[in-house]
Scaffold this active site. Structure first.
Site, short mmCIF file in Angstrom:
data_model
loop_
_atom_site.label_atom_id
_atom_site.label_comp_id
_atom_site.label_asym_id
_atom_site.label_seq_id
_atom_site.Cartn_x
_atom_site.Cartn_y
_atom_site.Cartn_z
N LYS A 55 -9.95 0.06 -2.11
CA LYS A 55 -9.84 -0.31 -0.70
C LYS A 55 -10.28 0.89 0.12
CE LYS A 55 -6.48 -1.57 2.92
NZ LYS A 55 -5.09 -2.03 3.18
N ASP A 107 0.87 -1.18 0.00
CA ASP A 107 0.00 0.00 0.00
C ASP A 107 0.91 1.23 0.00
OD1 ASP A 107 -1.79 -2.07 0.52
OD2 ASP A 107 -2.93 -0.94 2.01
N LYS A 122 -6.73 3.25 -2.81
CA LYS A 122 -7.12 3.20 -1.40
C LYS A 122 -7.41 4.61 -0.94
CE LYS A 122 -5.02 1.93 3.08
NZ LYS A 122 -3.86 1.25 3.70
#
Length: 214
Positions: free
Chosen positions: A175, A89, A150
Site C-alpha cells: 500500500k 493498518d 504500507k
C-alpha cells in the site's frame, strides 16, 4: 485498470488530529459514491460501520508513532475489529527496529495478526529507515503473516516513492501512502508494484484518471 478497479484500490483517508465525525462521514460518503475504501481514526469505527455498512473500512493501530506497548496494540486491533473494521493498518515500533531488535517487531506484529480475522497492513514508515532497515521491517511483516506492507503514516517527512515500493513488493503486496495526490502519482506507484493507494485525495485521483481517459 479501469475506473472501478482504480477506485477499489484506493483507501480514501482522513486521519489528522483534528478529524471530526463529520469529516469521517464526508469521507465515507465520497468512498461510497466513488467505490473506494475508507481509512479513518479508530475512535469513529463503530459509528462509521453503522453509517456506511457497505464501505470497506480500515483503521489504524499504534498510530502514528508505533510506540504503544505490544499488548495495547493487540487490544486496539481487537477493539477495532469488534467495532466493525474490515482492515487494520498498524505502525511498527520504529525505535525497536532501528535498535536492531527486528525480533521484537516481528513478535508484536504476529501477536496482532493472530488476534484478528481481518487483513493487517504493516506501516514501516520508509522515510525514517535505511535500506537495510526497510528490508528488515518487510521481513518481519512477512514472517508475522501480515497481509500487506504500507510505506508511510503521512505524519513523517516524506511519503511513498517508487524505489521503496519496488523494494517492499519483493516481500508482500504494497500500500503506497503519503504524497499520492494525482492519477500520475498513483500510476507510478502501481507500476512500481503497489496494489493499494492510501490518500486523502482519493476523489481527485479518480477524477484525474477519468479526465485523462477522456
Amino acid at each position: 485498470m479501469n475506473r472501478e478497479e482504480l477506485a477499489a484500490s484506493i483507501d480514501h483517508t482522513v486521519l489528522g488530529p483534528e478529524t471530526t465525525l463529520d469529516d469521517v462521514k464526508t469521507v465515507l460518503d465520497e468512498a461510497a459514491e466513488y467505490g473506494m475504501n475508507a481509512c479513518i481514526p479508530p475512535c469513529y469505527v463503530a459509528e462509521a460501520a453503522e453509517y456506511a455498512p457497505d464501505v470497506t473500512l480500515a483503521t489504524v493501530v499504534g498510530f502514528p508513532h508505533g510506540q504503544h506497548a505490544p499488548e495495547l496494540k493487540r487490544e486496539e486491533g481487537v477493539k477495532a475489529w469488534d467495532d466493525g473494521a474490515d482492515e487494520l493498518d498498524v505502525v511498527i515500533n520504529i525505535g525497536r527496529l532501528k535498535a536492531g531488535d527486528a525480533t521484537a517487531v516481528e513478535e508484536e506484529l504476529a501477536d496482532l495478526v493472530a488476534a484478528v480475522p481481518i487483513p493487517v497492513k504493516v506501516i514501516i514508515e520508509t522515510a525514517l529507515l535505511t535500506e537495510p532497515e526497510k528490508h528488515a521491517a518487510c521481513e518481519a511483516a512477512k514472517n508475522a503473516d501480515a497481509d500487506m506492507v504500507k510505506t508511510s503514516t503521512g505524519f513523517a517527512d516524506g511519503g511513498a516513492v517508487v524505489a521503496d515500493v519496488e523494494l517492499m513488493s519483493e516481500y508482500l503486496p504494497v500500500k503506497a501512502s503519503g504524497g499520492v495526490g494525482s492519477w500520475a502519482d498513483a500510476a507510478a506507484m502501481f507500476d512500481a508494484g503497489a496494489v493499494r493507494i492510501g490518500a486523502s485525495s482519493g476523489v481527485a485521483i479518480v477524477e484525474d484518471y477519468v479526465a485523462n481517459e477522456e
